[in-house]
Write an enzyme that holds these catalytic residues in place. Structure first.
Site, PDB file in Angstrom:
ATOM      1  N   TYR A  75      26.084 -60.392  96.119  1.00  0.00           N
ATOM      2  CA  TYR A  75      25.684 -61.486  96.999  1.00  0.00           C
ATOM      3  C   TYR A  75      25.266 -60.958  98.378  1.00  0.00           C
ATOM      4  O   TYR A  75      24.540 -61.622  99.106  1.00  0.00           O
ATOM      5  CB  TYR A  75      26.837 -62.468  97.197  1.00  0.00           C
ATOM      6  CG  TYR A  75      27.083 -63.436  96.048  1.00  0.00           C
ATOM      7  CD1 TYR A  75      26.416 -63.326  94.833  1.00  0.00           C
ATOM      8  CD2 TYR A  75      27.999 -64.477  96.192  1.00  0.00           C
ATOM      9  CE1 TYR A  75      26.657 -64.214  93.805  1.00  0.00           C
ATOM     10  CE2 TYR A  75      28.249 -65.372  95.169  1.00  0.00           C
ATOM     11  CZ  TYR A  75      27.576 -65.238  93.971  1.00  0.00           C
ATOM     12  OH  TYR A  75      27.819 -66.119  92.949  1.00  0.00           O
ATOM     13  N   GLY A  76      25.783 -59.788  98.737  1.00  0.00           N
ATOM     14  CA  GLY A  76      25.596 -59.258 100.095  1.00  0.00           C
ATOM     15  C   GLY A  76      24.163 -59.024 100.508  1.00  0.00           C
ATOM     16  O   GLY A  76      23.867 -58.926 101.705  1.00  0.00           O
TER      17      GLY A  76
ATOM     18  N   CYS B 127      35.243 -56.435 101.954  1.00  0.00           N
ATOM     19  CA  CYS B 127      34.669 -56.873 100.680  1.00  0.00           C
ATOM     20  C   CYS B 127      35.760 -56.761  99.629  1.00  0.00           C
ATOM     21  O   CYS B 127      36.463 -55.737  99.571  1.00  0.00           O
ATOM     22  CB  CYS B 127      33.461 -56.006 100.309  1.00  0.00           C
ATOM     23  SG  CYS B 127      32.793 -56.320  98.650  1.00  0.00           S
TER      24      CYS B 127
ATOM     25  N   HIS C 187      35.633 -56.162  96.616  1.00  0.00           N
ATOM     26  CA  HIS C 187      35.417 -55.064  95.670  1.00  0.00           C
ATOM     27  C   HIS C 187      36.068 -53.763  96.155  1.00  0.00           C
ATOM     28  O   HIS C 187      36.504 -52.935  95.347  1.00  0.00           O
ATOM     29  CB  HIS C 187      33.919 -54.793  95.472  1.00  0.00           C
ATOM     30  CG  HIS C 187      33.224 -55.760  94.566  1.00  0.00           C
ATOM     31  ND1 HIS C 187      32.912 -57.050  94.951  1.00  0.00           N
ATOM     32  CD2 HIS C 187      32.752 -55.617  93.301  1.00  0.00           C
ATOM     33  CE1 HIS C 187      32.297 -57.656  93.956  1.00  0.00           C
ATOM     34  NE2 HIS C 187      32.176 -56.815  92.952  1.00  0.00           N
TER      35      HIS C 187
ATOM     36  N   ASP D  13      33.902 -64.918  92.461  1.00  0.00           N
ATOM     37  CA  ASP D  13      33.333 -63.802  93.209  1.00  0.00           C
ATOM     38  C   ASP D  13      31.981 -63.482  92.592  1.00  0.00           C
ATOM     39  O   ASP D  13      31.657 -63.936  91.485  1.00  0.00           O
ATOM     40  CB  ASP D  13      34.259 -62.582  93.152  1.00  0.00           C
ATOM     41  CG  ASP D  13      33.747 -61.407  93.978  1.00  0.00           C
ATOM     42  OD1 ASP D  13      33.039 -61.640  94.968  1.00  0.00           O
ATOM     43  OD2 ASP D  13      34.048 -60.246  93.632  1.00  0.00           O
ATOM     44  N   SER D  14      31.203 -62.668  93.281  1.00  0.00           N
ATOM     45  CA  SER D  14      29.927 -62.226  92.742  1.00  0.00           C
ATOM     46  C   SER D  14      30.119 -61.286  91.556  1.00  0.00           C
ATOM     47  O   SER D  14      29.153 -60.896  90.911  1.00  0.00           O
ATOM     48  CB  SER D  14      29.120 -61.520  93.828  1.00  0.00           C
ATOM     49  OG  SER D  14      29.808 -60.365  94.291  1.00  0.00           O
TER      50      SER D  14
ATOM     51  N   CYS E 136      35.369 -63.824  97.744  1.00  0.00           N
ATOM     52  CA  CYS E 136      34.195 -63.012  98.069  1.00  0.00           C
ATOM     53  C   CYS E 136      33.957 -63.160  99.565  1.00  0.00           C
ATOM     54  O   CYS E 136      33.786 -64.283 100.052  1.00  0.00           O
ATOM     55  CB  CYS E 136      32.990 -63.513  97.269  1.00  0.00           C
ATOM     56  SG  CYS E 136      31.406 -62.797  97.735  1.00  0.00           S
ATOM     57  N   ASN E 137      33.956 -62.054 100.286  1.00  0.00           N
ATOM     58  CA  ASN E 137      33.758 -62.119 101.734  1.00  0.00           C
ATOM     59  C   ASN E 137      32.395 -62.705 102.093  1.00  0.00           C
ATOM     60  O   ASN E 137      32.274 -63.524 103.004  1.00  0.00           O
ATOM     61  CB  ASN E 137      33.879 -60.715 102.352  1.00  0.00           C
ATOM     62  CG  ASN E 137      35.287 -60.158 102.268  1.00  0.00           C
ATOM     63  OD1 ASN E 137      35.689 -59.670 101.223  1.00  0.00           O
ATOM     64  ND2 ASN E 137      36.029 -60.235 103.348  1.00  0.00           N
TER      65      ASN E 137
END
Length: 261
Positions: A43-44, A183, A185, A11-12, A74-75
């Site tokens: 990353y978004g 997401c 998170h 994931d980020s 990670c979406n």
């Protein structure tokens, strides 16, 4: 490839730990290696090209350590890079997409809210998914700054509560009855979200579905670990190891390692 090899996740940052927990609960005998690319979070806000480049770098790191499959936890990375990853590497991949389908099939008010990153909401994969539900009122909201605050460990801050209120109040006013967290998170904010939205509104994230899909893919590829041996778990981060340790808790905190990848 041995079934005893670990499952890789990246994931980020720390968000994918919400996926890791669901995975570990369903498949306790599977060893894992988790990669938190905190240095490049979020990353978004990045371009598709940058997301593909960072995702490939993460997969290279996990494959070098013997991972038998990779969960793109990670979406944003899933919706922007998983097609390229599957074409580039010869191992199974599991992606994370906003759980629109269960919300769309169960809504009574025909209004659902989706809280996600800009990278996810702008992706071709997301637009394709949403296009199947044109009869519904789908409210898309970018969760500006939420990932950064979570990465800083500011889950209880007034700033994050105010941001959530700003994002969620219009959805509540529009009569949504399902909130989709797009997401990995965001599940860490469910207690704070629950303080803002009415109790009848259901919250959906992708964790449980991803864990079940992982099990299915492992079985299909004869990679499910049936040895019964104690599983091993390693967590690598290139920034802010303290937040990762906090979210994992004392049982796994000593397994967190800082490395510059």
């Amino acid at each position: 490839m041995s079934s005893k090899n670990p499952i890789g996740l990246f994931d980020s940052g720390v968000g994918g730990i919400s996926i890791w927990k669901e995975l570990h609960q369903l498949l306790p005998h599977e060893s894992t290696i988790y990669l938190a690319d905190n240095k490049n979070a979020p990353y978004g806000q990045k371009s598709k090209e940058d997301i593909i480049r960072l995702s490939s770098k993460n997969v290279d790191y996990l494959i070098e350590r013997g991972c038998k499959m990779v969960i793109v936890a990670c979406n944003t990375a899933t919706t922007n890079a998983i097609k390229e990853l599957r074409a580039q590497y010869d191992i199974p991949f599991i992606g994370i997409e906003p759980a629109i389908k269960p919300a769309a099939s169960q809504t009574k008010t025909e209004t659902i809210g989706i809280l996600a990153t800009k990278g996810t909401l702008n992706s071709e994969l997301f637009h394709k998914a949403v296009s199947n539900y044109k009869h519904l009122n789908i409210i898309e909201q970018v969760g500006y700054n939420l990932v950064q605050l979570i990465e800083n460990g500011d889950l209880e801050s007034e700033e994050i509560k105010e941001l959530l209120k700003t994002y969620l109040d219009p959805m509540v006013a529009a009569n949504m009855d399902y909130l989709v967290l797009g997401c990995t998170h965001y599940p860490f904010l469910i207690p704070q979200i629950r303080e803002i939205i009415p109790h009848h509104i259901k919250i959906i994230d992708s964790g449980e579905a991803v864990a079940k899909q992982t099990k299915n893919i492992l079985e299909q590829n004869d990679l499910l670990n049936t040895s019964g041996e104690v599983s091993q778990h390693l967590f690598y981060t290139n920034s802010k190891a303290n937040v990762l340790k906090k979210l994992l808790g004392p049982e796994y905190a000593e397994n967190v390692m800082f490395t510059d990848f």
